[in-house]
Design a protein around this motif. Structure first.
Motif, short mmCIF file in Angstrom:
data_model
loop_
_atom_site.label_atom_id
_atom_site.label_comp_id
_atom_site.label_asym_id
_atom_site.label_seq_id
_atom_site.Cartn_x
_atom_site.Cartn_y
_atom_site.Cartn_z
N ILE A 119 5.67 -6.38 2.90
CA ILE A 119 5.48 -7.84 2.33
C ILE A 119 6.37 -8.33 1.70
CG2 ILE A 119 3.92 -9.03 0.66
CD1 ILE A 119 1.73 -6.88 0.67
N ASP A 120 6.87 -9.29 2.28
CA ASP A 120 8.21 -10.22 1.70
C ASP A 120 7.85 -11.02 0.65
OD1 ASP A 120 9.54 -9.40 3.85
OD2 ASP A 120 9.36 -10.96 5.25
N VAL B 3 -1.63 -2.98 7.73
CA VAL B 3 -0.72 -1.89 8.10
C VAL B 3 -0.34 -2.22 9.55
CG1 VAL B 3 -0.24 0.41 8.73
CG2 VAL B 3 -1.77 0.11 6.78
N GLY B 4 1.24 -2.23 9.81
CA GLY B 4 1.70 -2.38 10.87
C GLY B 4 2.27 -3.99 11.06
N ARG B 5 1.70 -5.08 10.05
CA ARG B 5 1.87 -6.40 10.21
C ARG B 5 2.79 -6.58 9.13
NH1 ARG B 5 -2.59 -7.98 13.44
NH2 ARG B 5 -4.27 -6.57 13.55
N ALA C 115 -4.35 -2.74 -5.37
CA ALA C 115 -3.89 -3.50 -3.97
C ALA C 115 -2.35 -3.30 -4.04
CB ALA C 115 -4.23 -4.62 -3.69
N ASP C 116 -1.93 -3.35 -5.31
CA ASP C 116 -0.29 -3.28 -5.50
C ASP C 116 0.00 -2.03 -5.27
OD1 ASP C 116 0.07 -5.77 -6.57
OD2 ASP C 116 0.15 -5.34 -8.59
N ASP C 117 -0.70 -0.85 -5.57
CA ASP C 117 -0.50 0.60 -5.34
C ASP C 117 -0.44 0.64 -3.94
OD1 ASP C 117 -0.28 0.82 -8.17
OD2 ASP C 117 -2.10 1.80 -8.13
N TYR C 118 -1.52 0.23 -3.16
CA TYR C 118 -1.79 0.62 -1.69
C TYR C 118 -0.35 -0.23 -1.06
CZ TYR C 118 -3.48 0.99 2.63
OH TYR C 118 -3.47 1.25 4.24
N ALA C 119 -0.19 -1.37 -1.37
CA ALA C 119 0.90 -2.18 -0.71
C ALA C 119 2.35 -1.35 -0.94
CB ALA C 119 0.93 -3.71 -1.14
N PHE C 120 2.42 -1.16 -1.98
CA PHE C 120 3.77 -0.39 -2.13
C PHE C 120 3.89 0.70 -1.43
CE2 PHE C 120 6.60 2.58 -4.34
CZ PHE C 120 7.68 1.87 -4.76
#
Length: 267
Positions: free
Chosen positions: A166-167, A140-142, A156-161
């Motif tokens: 993430i580019d 988070v924050g990066r 991980a997909d759900d959390y990332a969304f």
């Protein structure tokens, strides 16, 4: 009487064309199913590769060996962007993808084999800009990057969304280059494949891989639900199950560990 004959002739004509159409459709389907079309992600060795003759990676070799045992023919399609491959599979323009992570969205479109192998997704960073990583919330924050269309696994997909920036990038070389140039704080990719790409592009003095994995995910063979060759797909998948039971798949996996991974594992 003339009207009756005319109606009867029209009925017979319609019946003839219906039967003819059915026969032609059956013949067409049979011709299409003489060969199953397959593709896989590029730059993904040792899991899949378009570029090594007689060595298609673990997932590719499993499909070809299973097809040979089942008496089926497999055609390898030309390399395409990953999102296009999944689009083709979802629309029935492709029968098989050798190596896919299972997600809820993809399960709506594809049938899956059981897990063939497991692979770890790792964090890639520029040397000198490492950070402590123990769990996905540490990102988070990066600003991160991953390959376009690549899943990190359902959790991980759900959390990332919801939480991460993430580019999407077109290929692993672009991901490593953006890290080297400081355009990203981190990248997420397969540990084994990424290490080989770092070595191939002489980036070992520039790019590091953090030791802890983001996630470890099962790799599956995916089959199109829209393919007209469901009987052949079932036959192939049954043979893959037999290969799992008799140890054939494990022997394929170990052959790649002995040839490609003898210098050490990032799993």
């Amino acid at each position: 009487m003339i009207r009756y004959i005319s109606i009867r002739n029209n009925y017979l004509s319609a019946l003839f064309f219906l039967v003819l159409s059915s026969v032609c459709h059956l013949s067409f389907a049979t011709l299409r199913c003489e060969t199953l079309s397959m593709n896989g992600a590029d730059d993904w060795y040792p899991y899949f590769s378009h570029h090594k003759i007689n060595k298609m990676g673990i997932m590719g070799d499993v499909v070809f060996q299973a097809a040979d045992r089942a008496g089926l023919n497999i055609t390898l399609n030309a390399s395409k962007p990953w999102k296009r491959i999944l689009f083709d599979l979802g629309n029935g323009n492709l029968d098989i993808v050798a190596g896919v992570l299972k997600t809820q969205q993809r399960q709506k479109q594809f049938f899956y084999s059981s897990a063939i192998h497991y692979a770890e997704l790792k964090i890639f960073v520029r040397k000198g800009f490492s950070f402590p990583y123990q769990q996905i919330s540490d990102l988070v924050g990066r600003r991160g990057g991953k390959l376009r269309g690549m899943s990190l696994g359902q959790v991980a997909d759900d959390y990332a969304f919801d939480n991460l920036v993430i580019d999407d990038v077109p290929n692993v070389y672009s991901l490593l280059l953006m890290l080297a140039n400081g355009r990203l704080d981190y990248g997420i990719f397969y540990g084994l494949t990424g290490q080989q790409e770092i070595n191939k592009n002489t980036l070992s003095t520039i790019i590091d891989i953090l030791p802890k994995a983001v996630t470890k995910e099962g790799l599956h063979i995916a089959y199109s639900k829209q393919s007209p060759c469901q009987q052949e797909i079932n036959q192939l998948n049954n043979e893959i199950q037999t290969m799992q039971a008799d140890g054939s798949i494990e022997r394929i996996i170990q052959s790649y560990h002995s040839i490609e991974l003898s210098s050490g594992r990032n799993k």
